[in-house]
Design an enzyme around this catalytic site. Structure first.
Site, PDB file in Angstrom:
ATOM      1  CE  LYS A  22     -15.849  16.130  89.204  1.00 22.57           C
ATOM      2  NZ  LYS A  22     -17.192  15.701  89.568  1.00 22.57           N
ATOM      3  CG  ASN A  23     -18.678  17.261  86.043  1.00 26.73           C
ATOM      4  OD1 ASN A  23     -18.261  16.553  86.954  1.00 26.73           O
ATOM      5  ND2 ASN A  23     -19.041  18.525  86.212  1.00 26.73           N
ATOM      6  CB  CYS A 116     -22.851  16.890  98.572  1.00 31.40           C
ATOM      7  SG  CYS A 116     -23.256  18.140  97.399  1.00 31.40           S
ATOM      8  NE  ARG A 121     -25.186  18.466  93.743  1.00 32.29           N
ATOM      9  CZ  ARG A 121     -23.973  18.291  93.207  1.00 32.29           C
ATOM     10  NH1 ARG A 121     -22.919  18.147  93.966  1.00 32.29           N
ATOM     11  NH2 ARG A 121     -23.842  18.240  91.903  1.00 32.29           N
ATOM     12  CG  ASP A 304     -19.152  22.869  88.346  1.00 27.60           C
ATOM     13  OD1 ASP A 304     -19.845  22.965  89.377  1.00 27.60           O
ATOM     14  OD2 ASP A 304     -19.153  21.847  87.631  1.00 27.60           O
ATOM     15  NE  ARG A 396     -15.561  14.320  94.585  1.00 25.34           N
ATOM     16  CZ  ARG A 396     -16.529  15.204  94.414  1.00 25.34           C
ATOM     17  NH1 ARG A 396     -16.719  16.175  95.263  1.00 25.34           N
ATOM     18  NH2 ARG A 396     -17.347  15.108  93.397  1.00 25.34           N
TER      19      ARG A 396
HETATM   20  C1  UD1 Z   1     -23.736  18.494  87.538  1.00 20.76           C
HETATM   21  C2  UD1 Z   1     -22.240  18.556  87.678  1.00 20.76           C
HETATM   22  C3  UD1 Z   1     -21.830  19.662  88.630  1.00 20.76           C
HETATM   23  C4  UD1 Z   1     -22.456  20.976  88.197  1.00 20.76           C
HETATM   24  C5  UD1 Z   1     -23.957  20.829  87.991  1.00 20.76           C
HETATM   25  C6  UD1 Z   1     -24.597  22.084  87.412  1.00 20.76           C
HETATM   26  C7  UD1 Z   1     -21.553  16.266  87.372  1.00 20.76           C
HETATM   27  C8  UD1 Z   1     -20.945  15.052  87.963  1.00 20.76           C
HETATM   28  N1  UD1 Z   1     -21.757  17.300  88.190  1.00 20.76           N
HETATM   29  O1  UD1 Z   1     -24.255  18.171  88.833  1.00 20.76           O
HETATM   30  O2  UD1 Z   1     -20.421  19.761  88.629  1.00 20.76           O
HETATM   31  O3  UD1 Z   1     -22.228  21.941  89.212  1.00 20.76           O
HETATM   32  O4  UD1 Z   1     -24.226  19.751  87.084  1.00 20.76           O
HETATM   33  O5  UD1 Z   1     -23.964  22.460  86.241  1.00 20.76           O
HETATM   34  O6  UD1 Z   1     -21.782  16.330  86.182  1.00 20.76           O
HETATM   35  N2  UD1 Z   1     -32.108  19.435  91.111  1.00 20.76           N
HETATM   36  C9  UD1 Z   1     -33.362  19.172  91.609  1.00 20.76           C
HETATM   37  N3  UD1 Z   1     -33.869  17.914  91.453  1.00 20.76           N
HETATM   38  C10 UD1 Z   1     -33.181  16.919  90.832  1.00 20.76           C
HETATM   39  C11 UD1 Z   1     -31.899  17.206  90.316  1.00 20.76           C
HETATM   40  C12 UD1 Z   1     -31.382  18.482  90.472  1.00 20.76           C
HETATM   41  O7  UD1 Z   1     -34.004  20.054  92.195  1.00 20.76           O
HETATM   42  O8  UD1 Z   1     -33.718  15.809  90.721  1.00 20.76           O
HETATM   43  C13 UD1 Z   1     -31.527  20.797  91.301  1.00 20.76           C
HETATM   44  C14 UD1 Z   1     -30.257  20.757  92.154  1.00 20.76           C
HETATM   45  O9  UD1 Z   1     -30.575  20.760  93.530  1.00 20.76           O
HETATM   46  C15 UD1 Z   1     -29.547  21.997  91.718  1.00 20.76           C
HETATM   47  C16 UD1 Z   1     -29.927  22.112  90.239  1.00 20.76           C
HETATM   48  O10 UD1 Z   1     -31.067  21.271  90.048  1.00 20.76           O
HETATM   49  O11 UD1 Z   1     -30.038  23.112  92.399  1.00 20.76           O
HETATM   50  C17 UD1 Z   1     -28.831  21.656  89.289  1.00 20.76           C
HETATM   51  O12 UD1 Z   1     -28.495  20.302  89.544  1.00 20.76           O
HETATM   52  P1  UD1 Z   1     -28.002  19.333  88.402  1.00 20.76           P
HETATM   53  O13 UD1 Z   1     -27.980  20.072  87.109  1.00 20.76           O
HETATM   54  O14 UD1 Z   1     -28.768  18.073  88.489  1.00 20.76           O
HETATM   55  O15 UD1 Z   1     -26.513  19.071  88.851  1.00 20.76           O
HETATM   56  P2  UD1 Z   1     -25.774  17.690  88.965  1.00 20.76           P
HETATM   57  O16 UD1 Z   1     -26.101  16.820  87.809  1.00 20.76           O
HETATM   58  O17 UD1 Z   1     -25.929  17.163  90.342  1.00 20.76           O
END
Ligand code: UD1
Length: 417
Positions: A22-23, A116, A121, A304, A396
């Protein structure tokens, strides 16, 4: 709303297959927006999130055809620079369309993804990247709007190796003039899969899989075919599930190197885990030892799989500590596991699990996708039937879960609540 009614099972034996990730597939689908040539993505899991992304792409101008597990996507023209709220509000990864839309047309308008189930996030790192590439970014009326007459390569340091920000910035940079360097980039295999796809359509990207990614902008892309990588989180869930039982299970289509920390922890618990080509065999007595875990960005232990592993640790002998360092609020499964008789206390970013529990069947909720998977794992070792409500979260991310589990002899029913 549907629920799962799950009966416990003593022994697990047989084979279970892992689907496309999915990711990985969601950003691959978004990346097709970069090119006006047709692309085909194979090994696509038929998940709710994939269908949401299809709807978003159609609004933007994509022609999408589904043939079995393959998706043909063609975006000859961008008809709308805006992703509609009704879809983005259902799925945070819709924000993946921002980078490619901005690159292809110089304008992208996407609703703020909002919070969420696993915390606030934020998207600040995505925005920081777009701005560094020369975009003007504005927030208003619930939307993020990025505009750029021309994107220009830049050096971007991410404060945290965010998966989403790395993907979005990498996609935006593919068409920027000159060279972009993303430092402290995320190293997740899904990013490598995306970069492989981008390279096939003509992008120039090096350094993926390391913390420094270099993108040299190009002006045109071709079409391609791509096979989505196998889902390491689904695979990990099945490995953990198998370990919790007296079992001999072959988990098929697993990239073992993507799951090193999980396999290492399972072995520490006393489980036999063997690679057999593209498959991994788990042999367990179901008697497990407590271990401590800290979640980290890849190649560390994946956040995850924190919830599913916690289900395992409730039945392991001894006390375990899980420290969650990636997300703020990712312990919503703890009260649900405690309703089944587990003894887990949250202390700040850690959960302390007193093991050796005989879990009790109960009515519980899937509070998010992976928390939902944790409840299924717990239900399978409980003393009697468990009903898991709100399983739309599980739908999902786990393709065909009931059928896959039934193949191992599990009794699981989907019932309209
Ligand atoms: C992706 C995965 C999710 C997984 C996560 C971490 C998908 C669809 N989802 O989520 O399943 O749990 O990676 O491996 O691929 N953050 C910030 N600022 C930003 C972006 C992120 O502070 O602009 C923080 C987030 O709040 C969180 C951390 O960075 O604490 C990790 O987030 P991120 O790696 O971006 O996860 P996702 O891409 O949302």
């Amino acid at each position: 709303m549907s629920k799962f009614v799950v009966q416990p099972i003593d022994r697990l034996e047989g084979e279970i297959s892992v689907s496309g990730a999915k990711n990985a597939v969601l950003p691959l689908m978004a990346a097709v927006l970069l090119t006006d040539k047709p692309c085909v993505i194979h090994n696509v899991p038929n998940l709710k999130d994939v269908n949401v992304m299809i709807e978003i792409l159609k609004v933007i101008g994509a022609k999408v055809e589904i043939k079995g597990n393959s998706l043909s996507i063609h975006v000859p023209e961008i008809m709308s620079n805006e992703a509609p709220y009704q879809y983005v509000s259902q799925m945070r990864s819709s924000f993946d369309v921002m980078g490619p839309l901005l690159a292809r047309t110089g304008v992208a308008r996407v609703p703020m993804p909002g919070g969420c189930a696993i915390g606030e996030r934020p998207i600040d790192l995505h925005i920081k990247g777009f701005k560094a590439l020369g975009a003007e970014v504005e927030f208003g009326h619930g939307f993020v709007e990025a505009r750029a007459k021309k994107l220009v390569g830049a050096n971007i340091y991410l404060d945290f190796p965010s998966v989403g920000a790395t993907k979005n910035i990498m996609m935006a940079a593919t068409m920027a003039e000159g060279v972009t360097i993303i430092e402290n980039a995320a190293r997740e295999p899904e990013i490598t899969d995306l970069a492989n796809f981008l390279r096939k359509i003509g992008a120039k990207i090096t350094g993926v899989g390391t913390d420094t990614i270099k993108v040299t902008g190009v002006s045109e892309f071709s079409g391609t075919e791509h096979i989505t990588m196998s889902d390491r989180i689904e695979a990990g869930t099945f490995l953990i599930m198998s370990a919790m039982h007296n079992s001999n299970v072959l988990v098929k289509n697993v990239v073992e190197s993507h799951l090193k920390p999980v396999i290492a922890k399972l072995r520490e618990c006393g489980v036999q885990v063997e690679t057999e080509g593209d498959d991994v065999r788990v042999i367990s007595s179901g008697k497990l030892k407590a271990v401590d875990i800290t979640t980290l960005p890849y190649p560390g232990f994946p956040t995850d799989l924190q919830a599913p592993f916690m289900s395992l640790l409730t039945i392991a002998e001894g006390q375990s500590v899980i420290m969650e360092t990636v997300f703020e609020n990712r312990f919503t499964h703890v009260p649900e596991l405690n309703r089944m008789g587990a003894n887990i206390k949250i202390e700040g970013h850690s959960a302390v699990i007193k093991g050796s529990t005989k879990l009790q069947g109960a009515d519980v909720r899937a509070t998010d996708l992976r928390a939902g998977a944790a409840m299924v794992l717990a239900a399978l070792v409980a003393d009697c039937e468990t009903s898991i409500h709100d399983i739309y979260h599980i739908d999902r991310g786990y393709y065909n879960l009931e059928e896959k589990l039934k193949g191992l002899g599990v009794e699981i029913k989907r019932i309209q609540d």
